[in-house]
Design an enzyme around this catalytic site. Sequence first.
Site: not given
Length: 487
Positions: A357-358
């Site tokens: 994700c991030g």
Amino acid sequence: MSDRRIMIAAPKSGSGKTLITCGLLAAFRKRGLQVASFKCGPDYIDPMFHSKVLKAKSRNLDTFFTDSIVTRFLLQEGSEGTDLSVMEGVMGYYDGLGGISTRASAYDLASVTETSVVLVVNAKGMSLSVLAELKGFLTYQEESRIRGVILNEMSPMMYSEIRDRIEKELSVRVFGYVPKVEKLFLESRHLGLVLPEEVEDLQEKFEDLAGILENSLDIDGLLALAEEAAPLTDGKKIAVPGNKEQEMLPEELWNHFSAEEKELDLEIQKERPVIAVARDEAFCFLYEDNLRLLGKLGAELVFFSPIHDGKVPEMADGMILCGGYPELFARELSENMSMKHSVRDRIREGFPCMAECGGFLYLHRSMEDMEGKAWEMAGAIEERAFKTEKLGRFGYITLTPNRTGILNGSAGEIRAHEFHYFDSTGNGADFHAGKPLRKRSWECIHGSPSQMLGFPHLYYYSNPKYALGFLKAALDWKKEHREGGRE
């Protein structure tokens, strides 16, 4: 460990269960109790608030990610050395997979762990209607496990009369009420609550809340309810061979490995590859039990900051770029040129990496911030990350590899979840993601023998072969690049 445990749950999100859980944790701690806390479901932020109160790590328990034996094992392990365990539920008490099943709900976790539940009912704007709502939750399942109720935002003038009606008509104990506490309201953000560090004087506020709860709740009664919990029983456990700390795993989980994989882990335990884990303001979404499993399998963990440090730690044999809020720190990440180049060069060389994700966003050529401004990122992936207006792919998923050889083998399915308002021009296609109990699916993740880079947040205990495969890649890197290893 103590078997004392309770769960704080609610009919729906926004009922106040996180605040009340944190207030109770603070109240128990003020009484000198050593408390373990757990969050039901794939939530990173609520455990941060628990940890802030307790000054100790909080963990997740999730019956989608793990079966009953492993779930109970993780509860027992996380409770070691404590006097009491407190679990916080997720969403509405019965809300589970796909919104159409109780599996993976707070109710499911309470059932699997045989834990008594106290339901937080937000009584704002209600009087007798509280009884109707509560009766529905008590009777929806034959054994609801709901043993008590806390009335949140209840008028003190109405409390005693409503309490008496609940206990007489529904035969369930009321453990008190919580008046509206304006100064403890937590603002929402696009992924949930703000982070604990962003709430001014948070520790002091929770101490104040603990004092309020001591006056309005029956704390002694809650402790007595926790005392009623039956001893947890589970399957056999085994000390991981070669592990210097003699850390334990459920025997059935250890036997998930083949004989060759067990031999491989003995080598990993001996060589101790170093895994550098990104952890700072931008990268903070970490399952504590993921890190602990890597340690059990032989990894040595070090931490670094893509915002503040100049490069990936030199001694590292592998790297984890976890999720978080890189979009809120886009300028700082973009301006740290030496770190970006260090990460880019390592990824391009095939350096073992798990990015989620991030962390995946950070690897892109560019990433938009919350205002839609594009910032140059590490550039390890020649794609562009951009902001969208809504959640595109979210919730639980089962990942199935589309080809063999990812992380040194074909390890089969692993369970994960996605939750993001950002997207990529290249999400990868080495895994197939399927939503449980739903027909929706999509392709994702850039995979190789040493890397898994994509949006999904993995839960390693759902298939520990992926953690082992990652550590094998790190061990291979160490052998090839360290000229016999370090002292």
